[in-house]
Design a protein around this motif. Structure first.
Motif, PDB file in Angstrom:
ATOM      1  N   TYR A 181     -18.613-109.444 -34.442  1.00  0.00           N
ATOM      2  CA  TYR A 181     -17.897-110.363 -35.320  1.00  0.00           C
ATOM      3  C   TYR A 181     -17.783-109.764 -36.715  1.00  0.00           C
ATOM      4  O   TYR A 181     -18.576-108.909 -37.120  1.00  0.00           O
ATOM      5  CB  TYR A 181     -18.585-111.732 -35.378  1.00  0.00           C
ATOM      6  CG  TYR A 181     -20.032-111.706 -35.834  1.00  0.00           C
ATOM      7  CD1 TYR A 181     -20.372-111.849 -37.169  1.00  0.00           C
ATOM      8  CD2 TYR A 181     -21.058-111.536 -34.911  1.00  0.00           C
ATOM      9  CE1 TYR A 181     -21.687-111.826 -37.586  1.00  0.00           C
ATOM     10  CE2 TYR A 181     -22.385-111.515 -35.317  1.00  0.00           C
ATOM     11  CZ  TYR A 181     -22.690-111.661 -36.649  1.00  0.00           C
ATOM     12  OH  TYR A 181     -24.004-111.623 -37.058  1.00  0.00           O
ATOM     13  N   TYR A 182     -16.780-110.229 -37.438  1.00  0.00           N
ATOM     14  CA  TYR A 182     -16.546-109.785 -38.819  1.00  0.00           C
ATOM     15  C   TYR A 182     -17.504-110.520 -39.748  1.00  0.00           C
ATOM     16  O   TYR A 182     -17.698-111.736 -39.649  1.00  0.00           O
ATOM     17  CB  TYR A 182     -15.105-110.069 -39.204  1.00  0.00           C
ATOM     18  CG  TYR A 182     -14.793-109.900 -40.677  1.00  0.00           C
ATOM     19  CD1 TYR A 182     -14.445-108.661 -41.196  1.00  0.00           C
ATOM     20  CD2 TYR A 182     -14.829-110.992 -41.543  1.00  0.00           C
ATOM     21  CE1 TYR A 182     -14.146-108.504 -42.542  1.00  0.00           C
ATOM     22  CE2 TYR A 182     -14.530-110.846 -42.892  1.00  0.00           C
ATOM     23  CZ  TYR A 182     -14.185-109.606 -43.390  1.00  0.00           C
ATOM     24  OH  TYR A 182     -13.900-109.465 -44.710  1.00  0.00           O
ATOM     25  N   LYS A 183     -18.098-109.793 -40.677  1.00  0.00           N
ATOM     26  CA  LYS A 183     -18.998-110.382 -41.677  1.00  0.00           C
ATOM     27  C   LYS A 183     -18.854-109.590 -42.971  1.00  0.00           C
ATOM     28  O   LYS A 183     -19.027-108.378 -42.991  1.00  0.00           O
ATOM     29  CB  LYS A 183     -20.441-110.336 -41.195  1.00  0.00           C
ATOM     30  CG  LYS A 183     -21.465-110.802 -42.230  1.00  0.00           C
ATOM     31  CD  LYS A 183     -22.855-110.740 -41.634  1.00  0.00           C
ATOM     32  CE  LYS A 183     -23.919-111.049 -42.676  1.00  0.00           C
ATOM     33  NZ  LYS A 183     -24.059-109.960 -43.661  1.00  0.00           N
ATOM     34  N   GLU A 184     -18.512-110.290 -44.035  1.00  0.00           N
ATOM     35  CA  GLU A 184     -18.307-109.600 -45.313  1.00  0.00           C
ATOM     36  C   GLU A 184     -18.654-110.525 -46.474  1.00  0.00           C
ATOM     37  O   GLU A 184     -18.448-111.743 -46.414  1.00  0.00           O
ATOM     38  CB  GLU A 184     -16.852-109.138 -45.421  1.00  0.00           C
ATOM     39  CG  GLU A 184     -16.545-108.295 -46.650  1.00  0.00           C
ATOM     40  CD  GLU A 184     -17.260-106.953 -46.639  1.00  0.00           C
ATOM     41  OE1 GLU A 184     -18.498-106.962 -46.831  1.00  0.00           O
ATOM     42  OE2 GLU A 184     -16.595-105.919 -46.453  1.00  0.00           O
ATOM     43  N   LEU A 185     -19.198-109.934 -47.518  1.00  0.00           N
ATOM     44  CA  LEU A 185     -19.512-110.658 -48.747  1.00  0.00           C
ATOM     45  C   LEU A 185     -18.351-110.503 -49.713  1.00  0.00           C
ATOM     46  O   LEU A 185     -17.999-109.385 -50.097  1.00  0.00           O
ATOM     47  CB  LEU A 185     -20.798-110.121 -49.365  1.00  0.00           C
ATOM     48  CG  LEU A 185     -21.209-110.720 -50.717  1.00  0.00           C
ATOM     49  CD1 LEU A 185     -21.609-112.181 -50.543  1.00  0.00           C
ATOM     50  CD2 LEU A 185     -22.359-109.924 -51.331  1.00  0.00           C
ATOM     51  N   TRP A 186     -17.753-111.623 -50.104  1.00  0.00           N
ATOM     52  CA  TRP A 186     -16.621-111.616 -51.031  1.00  0.00           C
ATOM     53  C   TRP A 186     -17.065-112.158 -52.380  1.00  0.00           C
ATOM     54  O   TRP A 186     -17.768-113.161 -52.462  1.00  0.00           O
ATOM     55  CB  TRP A 186     -15.471-112.465 -50.492  1.00  0.00           C
ATOM     56  CG  TRP A 186     -14.753-111.838 -49.337  1.00  0.00           C
ATOM     57  CD1 TRP A 186     -15.080-111.932 -48.015  1.00  0.00           C
ATOM     58  CD2 TRP A 186     -13.588-111.018 -49.397  1.00  0.00           C
ATOM     59  NE1 TRP A 186     -14.198-111.227 -47.243  1.00  0.00           N
ATOM     60  CE2 TRP A 186     -13.267-110.656 -48.071  1.00  0.00           C
ATOM     61  CE3 TRP A 186     -12.779-110.566 -50.436  1.00  0.00           C
ATOM     62  CZ2 TRP A 186     -12.170-109.852 -47.761  1.00  0.00           C
ATOM     63  CZ3 TRP A 186     -11.689-109.764 -50.127  1.00  0.00           C
ATOM     64  CH2 TRP A 186     -11.393-109.421 -48.809  1.00  0.00           C
ATOM     65  N   GLN A 187     -16.654-111.487 -53.436  1.00  0.00           N
ATOM     66  CA  GLN A 187     -16.949-111.958 -54.783  1.00  0.00           C
ATOM     67  C   GLN A 187     -15.816-112.854 -55.248  1.00  0.00           C
ATOM     68  O   GLN A 187     -14.670-112.421 -55.386  1.00  0.00           O
ATOM     69  CB  GLN A 187     -17.116-110.784 -55.743  1.00  0.00           C
ATOM     70  CG  GLN A 187     -17.511-111.217 -57.156  1.00  0.00           C
ATOM     71  CD  GLN A 187     -17.923-110.039 -58.021  1.00  0.00           C
ATOM     72  OE1 GLN A 187     -18.113-108.932 -57.522  1.00  0.00           O
ATOM     73  NE2 GLN A 187     -18.059-110.283 -59.321  1.00  0.00           N
TER      74      GLN A 187
ATOM     75  N   ASN B  70     -20.082-116.177 -58.537  1.00  0.00           N
ATOM     76  CA  ASN B  70     -20.077-116.775 -57.211  1.00  0.00           C
ATOM     77  C   ASN B  70     -19.609-115.788 -56.141  1.00  0.00           C
ATOM     78  O   ASN B  70     -18.680-115.009 -56.371  1.00  0.00           O
ATOM     79  CB  ASN B  70     -19.164-118.017 -57.182  1.00  0.00           C
ATOM     80  CG  ASN B  70     -19.682-119.113 -58.085  1.00  0.00           C
ATOM     81  OD1 ASN B  70     -20.722-119.703 -57.838  1.00  0.00           O
ATOM     82  ND2 ASN B  70     -18.942-119.392 -59.158  1.00  0.00           N
ATOM     83  N   HIS B  71     -20.286-115.859 -54.991  1.00  0.00           N
ATOM     84  CA  HIS B  71     -19.943-115.035 -53.839  1.00  0.00           C
ATOM     85  C   HIS B  71     -19.859-115.903 -52.596  1.00  0.00           C
ATOM     86  O   HIS B  71     -20.386-117.016 -52.564  1.00  0.00           O
ATOM     87  CB  HIS B  71     -20.989-113.929 -53.616  1.00  0.00           C
ATOM     88  CG  HIS B  71     -21.116-112.981 -54.765  1.00  0.00           C
ATOM     89  ND1 HIS B  71     -21.802-113.303 -55.930  1.00  0.00           N
ATOM     90  CD2 HIS B  71     -20.657-111.713 -54.931  1.00  0.00           C
ATOM     91  CE1 HIS B  71     -21.748-112.275 -56.762  1.00  0.00           C
ATOM     92  NE2 HIS B  71     -21.066-111.297 -56.185  1.00  0.00           N
ATOM     93  N   GLU B  72     -19.208-115.386 -51.588  1.00  0.00           N
ATOM     94  CA  GLU B  72     -19.099-116.110 -50.318  1.00  0.00           C
ATOM     95  C   GLU B  72     -19.181-115.116 -49.162  1.00  0.00           C
ATOM     96  O   GLU B  72     -18.514-114.079 -49.177  1.00  0.00           O
ATOM     97  CB  GLU B  72     -17.776-116.876 -50.234  1.00  0.00           C
ATOM     98  CG  GLU B  72     -17.590-117.624 -48.904  1.00  0.00           C
ATOM     99  CD  GLU B  72     -16.268-118.367 -48.843  1.00  0.00           C
ATOM    100  OE1 GLU B  72     -15.874-118.781 -47.738  1.00  0.00           O
ATOM    101  OE2 GLU B  72     -15.627-118.538 -49.904  1.00  0.00           O
TER     102      GLU B  72
ATOM    103  N   ALA C 219      -7.547-114.776 -46.621  1.00  0.00           N
ATOM    104  CA  ALA C 219      -7.193-114.151 -45.347  1.00  0.00           C
ATOM    105  C   ALA C 219      -8.425-113.985 -44.469  1.00  0.00           C
ATOM    106  O   ALA C 219      -8.351-114.110 -43.240  1.00  0.00           O
ATOM    107  CB  ALA C 219      -6.527-112.803 -45.601  1.00  0.00           C
ATOM    108  N   ALA C 220      -9.573-113.707 -45.088  1.00  0.00           N
ATOM    109  CA  ALA C 220     -10.812-113.579 -44.320  1.00  0.00           C
ATOM    110  C   ALA C 220     -11.193-114.914 -43.696  1.00  0.00           C
ATOM    111  O   ALA C 220     -11.590-114.980 -42.524  1.00  0.00           O
ATOM    112  CB  ALA C 220     -11.922-113.068 -45.226  1.00  0.00           C
ATOM    113  N   ARG C 221     -11.087-115.987 -44.466  1.00  0.00           N
ATOM    114  CA  ARG C 221     -11.415-117.313 -43.925  1.00  0.00           C
ATOM    115  C   ARG C 221     -10.508-117.681 -42.759  1.00  0.00           C
ATOM    116  O   ARG C 221     -10.937-118.324 -41.797  1.00  0.00           O
ATOM    117  CB  ARG C 221     -11.277-118.370 -45.028  1.00  0.00           C
ATOM    118  CG  ARG C 221     -12.311-118.279 -46.142  1.00  0.00           C
ATOM    119  CD  ARG C 221     -11.941-119.222 -47.263  1.00  0.00           C
ATOM    120  NE  ARG C 221     -12.827-119.125 -48.410  1.00  0.00           N
ATOM    121  CZ  ARG C 221     -12.450-119.395 -49.658  1.00  0.00           C
ATOM    122  NH1 ARG C 221     -11.192-119.763 -49.913  1.00  0.00           N
ATOM    123  NH2 ARG C 221     -13.321-119.286 -50.653  1.00  0.00           N
ATOM    124  N   ALA C 222      -9.255-117.248 -42.829  1.00  0.00           N
ATOM    125  CA  ALA C 222      -8.297-117.567 -41.767  1.00  0.00           C
ATOM    126  C   ALA C 222      -8.674-116.906 -40.447  1.00  0.00           C
ATOM    127  O   ALA C 222      -8.203-117.330 -39.385  1.00  0.00           O
ATOM    128  CB  ALA C 222      -6.890-117.155 -42.185  1.00  0.00           C
TER     129      ALA C 222
END
Length: 223
Positions: free
Chosen positions: A82-88, A93-95, A126-129
């Motif tokens: 699965y895809y897993k990435e930390l977005w700033q 704040n990060h997600e 786009a990542a959330r989608a």
């Protein structure tokens, strides 16, 4: 003084991990030449959940470059990843965005390199989608063969920490994974893999749950 020592230790561990080669041997016996095995290259944004229904130590890394190489014996492998990435999001704040797993299928011959791929999102929206609709492929760059990843029936519980184990290794590990049987004989292992995958999911979620989450779960199943 203690804070300085702790900071120095953490920095040393980080640099040591980054210096390691992201290579994991997943076959029994001594190291073999690349011409006799199969290399599966996994981008650092992908977390491997199971291989042929088995949870394997060492396949995921906390510190990595652009990829990690899994060295396996020739044959067929089903890799749930699965895809897993930390977005700033902003300065403070990060997600962490995680998708449901997809089943990457590699049927490799001696000396082949297969690369797991996916359409990389350009922003956090786009990542959330991709969370519930993650697609990808396994590609042999030498031959141009490209196999679309199969959609899995697993739903990643984002309320708990995703199951992530292992570090980069430079020496052969004691863990190994055998290729799946081909033809009609593959049906039974595939069914066992699915059962093992669901069980691994439940175990991982329980281990990562907070005491309050465990209490709520026990209350729910006792109703």
């Amino acid at each position: 003084m203690l804070l300085r020592i702790a900071t120095f230790t953490l920095v040393s561990l980080f640099l040591s991990a980054c210096a390691r080669s992201p290579v994991v041997q997943l076959y029994d016996g001594p190291a073999r030449s690349d011409s006799s095995i199969v290399t599966v290259r996994v981008p650092s944004e992908l977390e491997v959940f199971t291989i042929n229904g088995e949870e394997v130590e060492g396949v995921n890394t906390f510190f990595s470059t652009e990829y990690k190489d899994l060295k396996v014996a020739p044959g067929r492998y089903e890799i749930l990843a699965y895809y897993k990435e930390l977005w700033q999001l902003d300065a403070d704040n990060h997600e962490i965005v995680k998708t449901n797993p997809a089943n990457f299928v590699v049927d490799g011959k001696p000396g082949e390199i297969w690369v797991l791929g996916f359409d990389k999102p350009q922003d956090v929206e786009a990542a959330r989608a991709m969370e519930d609709n993650f697609h990808g492929w396994a590609e042999n760059p030498a031959s141009g063969q490209k196999v679309a990843a199969e959609k899995s029936k697993l739903v990643l519980k984002r309320g708990f920490m995703a199951p992530i184990t292992g570090e980069e290794v430079t020496t052969p590990t004691t863990n190994s994974v055998a290729p799946l049987a081909t033809g009609a004989a593959a049906a039974a292992p595939a069914a066992q893999a699915a059962q093992a995958t669901y069980l691994d999911t439940l175990k991982a979620q329980w281990n990562q749950a907070t005491p309050e989450e465990r209490r709520e779960f026990l209350q729910w199943i006792s109703q």
